[in-house]
Design an enzyme around this catalytic site. Structure first.
Site, PDB file in Angstrom:
ATOM      1  N   HIS A  34      31.721  45.795  44.850  1.00 39.96           N
ATOM      2  CA  HIS A  34      32.590  44.946  44.023  1.00 39.96           C
ATOM      3  C   HIS A  34      31.752  44.003  43.161  1.00 39.96           C
ATOM      4  O   HIS A  34      31.993  43.868  41.951  1.00 39.96           O
ATOM      5  CB  HIS A  34      33.527  44.148  44.933  1.00 39.96           C
ATOM      6  CG  HIS A  34      34.253  43.042  44.231  1.00 39.96           C
ATOM      7  ND1 HIS A  34      35.520  43.189  43.709  1.00 39.96           N
ATOM      8  CD2 HIS A  34      33.877  41.751  43.955  1.00 39.96           C
ATOM      9  CE1 HIS A  34      35.886  42.044  43.141  1.00 39.96           C
ATOM     10  NE2 HIS A  34      34.915  41.162  43.285  1.00 39.96           N
ATOM     11  N   GLU A  35      30.760  43.347  43.785  1.00 40.95           N
ATOM     12  CA  GLU A  35      29.898  42.430  43.031  1.00 40.95           C
ATOM     13  C   GLU A  35      29.092  43.175  41.972  1.00 40.95           C
ATOM     14  O   GLU A  35      28.880  42.665  40.865  1.00 40.95           O
ATOM     15  CB  GLU A  35      28.968  41.679  43.983  1.00 40.95           C
ATOM     16  CG  GLU A  35      29.682  40.800  44.995  1.00 40.95           C
ATOM     17  CD  GLU A  35      30.535  39.731  44.349  1.00 40.95           C
ATOM     18  OE1 GLU A  35      30.187  39.274  43.246  1.00 40.95           O
ATOM     19  OE2 GLU A  35      31.569  39.369  44.938  1.00 40.95           O
ATOM     20  N   HIS A  40      30.915  43.643  38.754  1.00 38.26           N
ATOM     21  CA  HIS A  40      30.797  42.546  37.783  1.00 38.26           C
ATOM     22  C   HIS A  40      29.542  42.718  36.931  1.00 38.26           C
ATOM     23  O   HIS A  40      29.560  42.472  35.723  1.00 38.26           O
ATOM     24  CB  HIS A  40      30.743  41.200  38.514  1.00 38.26           C
ATOM     25  CG  HIS A  40      32.043  40.789  39.127  1.00 38.26           C
ATOM     26  ND1 HIS A  40      33.199  40.658  38.393  1.00 38.26           N
ATOM     27  CD2 HIS A  40      32.378  40.467  40.407  1.00 38.26           C
ATOM     28  CE1 HIS A  40      34.188  40.273  39.180  1.00 38.26           C
ATOM     29  NE2 HIS A  40      33.712  40.156  40.416  1.00 38.26           N
ATOM     30  N   GLU A  84      38.299  40.818  38.207  1.00 34.46           N
ATOM     31  CA  GLU A  84      38.273  41.109  39.644  1.00 34.46           C
ATOM     32  C   GLU A  84      38.921  42.453  39.949  1.00 34.46           C
ATOM     33  O   GLU A  84      38.438  43.206  40.797  1.00 34.46           O
ATOM     34  CB  GLU A  84      38.967  39.989  40.421  1.00 34.46           C
ATOM     35  CG  GLU A  84      38.239  38.657  40.408  1.00 34.46           C
ATOM     36  CD  GLU A  84      36.857  38.731  41.016  1.00 34.46           C
ATOM     37  OE1 GLU A  84      36.665  39.491  41.980  1.00 34.46           O
ATOM     38  OE2 GLU A  84      35.955  38.033  40.504  1.00 34.46           O
ATOM     39  N   ASP A 136      37.034  45.503  41.728  1.00 30.87           N
ATOM     40  CA  ASP A 136      37.582  46.183  42.908  1.00 30.87           C
ATOM     41  C   ASP A 136      37.576  47.689  42.714  1.00 30.87           C
ATOM     42  O   ASP A 136      37.213  48.452  43.619  1.00 30.87           O
ATOM     43  CB  ASP A 136      39.013  45.710  43.179  1.00 30.87           C
ATOM     44  CG  ASP A 136      39.072  44.407  43.955  1.00 30.87           C
ATOM     45  OD1 ASP A 136      38.022  43.970  44.467  1.00 30.87           O
ATOM     46  OD2 ASP A 136      40.171  43.826  44.052  1.00 30.87           O
TER      47      ASP A 136
END
Length: 418
Positions: free
Chosen positions: A266-267, A270, A341, A345
């Protein structure tokens, strides 16, 4: 102009209190309904924690409201009279440092209550008085050394450069980038103990994941966050050559390898989607607007505050009133963040599986006692992440589904190999 700024602060105060009131009322009703996502005991506990936290926030808002008008009414004028220094940059350091320290001291009761009563009550805080004092001293030293240096440079820029606010913005923006680069190094040297992962199998999996995405880091580290707090977290710290993957020891302990990789995925989403650079760009744009506003204040503004239009006053007014402008920009920034976000995800679930990310999110919600429901207005203003209910739906899991309930109950869930 001062009247407009005061009106803005009053609106800021009213909105802050109103959103907290609506959130408390919403959670009070929601927590007596059938539990969602969390088991019934943790659901009620998370609701109680959310309510207590908002009540403290409301009390703090009223307290800060009184302090704000005390500063405007007599505080700034009194402090100005006490500091009889001719040199502009030196007066700026003394005045602004004193202003910040006084505000910190006035807010200390709320900080102590949150750390040693509220967070202790709900099993978050492991902070000891000795560690709190130690952290406070270190933070104070950093502020007095580096914060004072930044104040001095801004004061010199204001005194000596035409259109100073453009140069002041450029300097502060550069400082913020530098802080982001040095943040993990500062944390490592002064506050936390960074260690290479002891679980070499997990380290190998993480490095493979980073290679797969093209993320270059200076290492994967575990940090002893549990000495202060039991919450679970992870982050990518630093910029350029200082980038590193930092895992809280609590996270390593509670999540399986696949779940942890999903969180990191997930990070990395970004990173891959360019969200970090977008956020820096948004921050820079907002800061530029702030400098343009506070760099062109009228003389009447300072006359109304009974202080001179000098560097110390300009910097202090910036610190006092910039939160107002920030608050009314929060909904837009939060909306962009929530959109990012969802995309992160999706990226993280594709690197692992949706099941891995879902069970990781469920564990994070349980361990961090995150109440899964909030008032829409509260979400609109404050949620940089979508509510967990919405994130799960986006990942294809209905919060009330039997499948999700089974996954939530099985804390040792391991994905089936397909």
């Amino acid at each position: 102009m001062l009247e407009l700024f005061i009106l803005g602060y009053c609106l800021f105060f009213v909105f802050t209190v109103y959103t907290s009131f609506m959130q408390i009322s919403f959670v009070q009703k929601a927590k007596i309904q059938p539990a969602v996502i969390l088991d019934s005991t943790k659901y009620e506990e998370a609701g109680n924690y959310s309510i207590e936290k908002e009540r403290i926030a409301m009390a703090s808002a009223f307290y800060e409201f009184v302090i704000f008008f005390a500063w405007i009414g007599f505080g700034l004028q009194t402090l100005d009279a006490l500091i009889q220094v001719e040199q502009g940059w030196l007066k700026a350091i003394i005045f602004v440092d004193a202003f910040i320290i006084i505000n910190w001291l006035l807010g200390l009761p709320f900080s102590l209550h949150s750390t040693f009563k509220l967070d202790k009550k709900y099993g978050f805080s492991n902070m000891t008085p000795a560690l709190y004092i130690k952290d406070t001293i270190k933070t104070g030293v950093l502020f007095l050394l580096f914060g004072s240096a930044v104040i001095a440079v801004i004061a010199v820029i204001i005194e000596n450069l035409p259109m100073w606010w453009i140069w002041g913005f450029a300097f502060i923006f550069a400082v913020i980038i530098l802080i982001n680069m040095l943040y993990p190094v500062i944390r490592d040297k002064m506050f936390d103990k960074f260690e290479p992962l002891k679980d070499k199998e997990l380290e190998s999996k993480i490095n493979n994941l980073l290679t797969q995405v093209g993320f270059k880091s200076s290492g994967v580290f575990s940090v002893d966050a549990s000495k202060r707090d039991n919450r679970l977290n992870a982050y990518f710290g630093g910029l350029g050559s200082t980038k590193r993957v930092v895992l809280f020891d609590t996270l390593v302990e509670k999540l399986s390898h696949n779940e942890l990789l999903a969180v990191l995925g997930h990070e990395l989403g970004h990173f891959k989607n360019g969200d970090i650079l977008k956020n820096i760009g948004i921050m820079g744009f907002v800061m530029f607007i702030f400098f343009a506003i506070f760099g062109n204040l009228s003389e009447e503004m300072f006359l109304g505050l009974h202080i001179n239009n000098e560097p110390y006053a300009i910097i202090t007014v910036f610190l006092m009133f910039s939160p107002i402008f920030s608050f009314f920009l929060i909904p837009l920034i939060s909306s962009i963040s929530r959109h990012n976000e969802y995309a992160a995800d999706e990226f993280g679930s594709n690197l692992q599986t949706k099941e891995d990310l879902v069970t990781a999110l469920l564990k994070l919600a349980n361990e961090n006692k995150s109440f899964p429901l909030s008032h829409p207005l509260y979400i609109f203003f404050y949620y940089s992440h979508p509510p967990l209910v919405e994130r799960l739906k986006e990942l294809g899991f209905e919060p009330s589904s039997e499948r999700l309930n089974d996954m939530a109950l099985q804390s040792d869930y391991v994905k089936e190999e397909v």
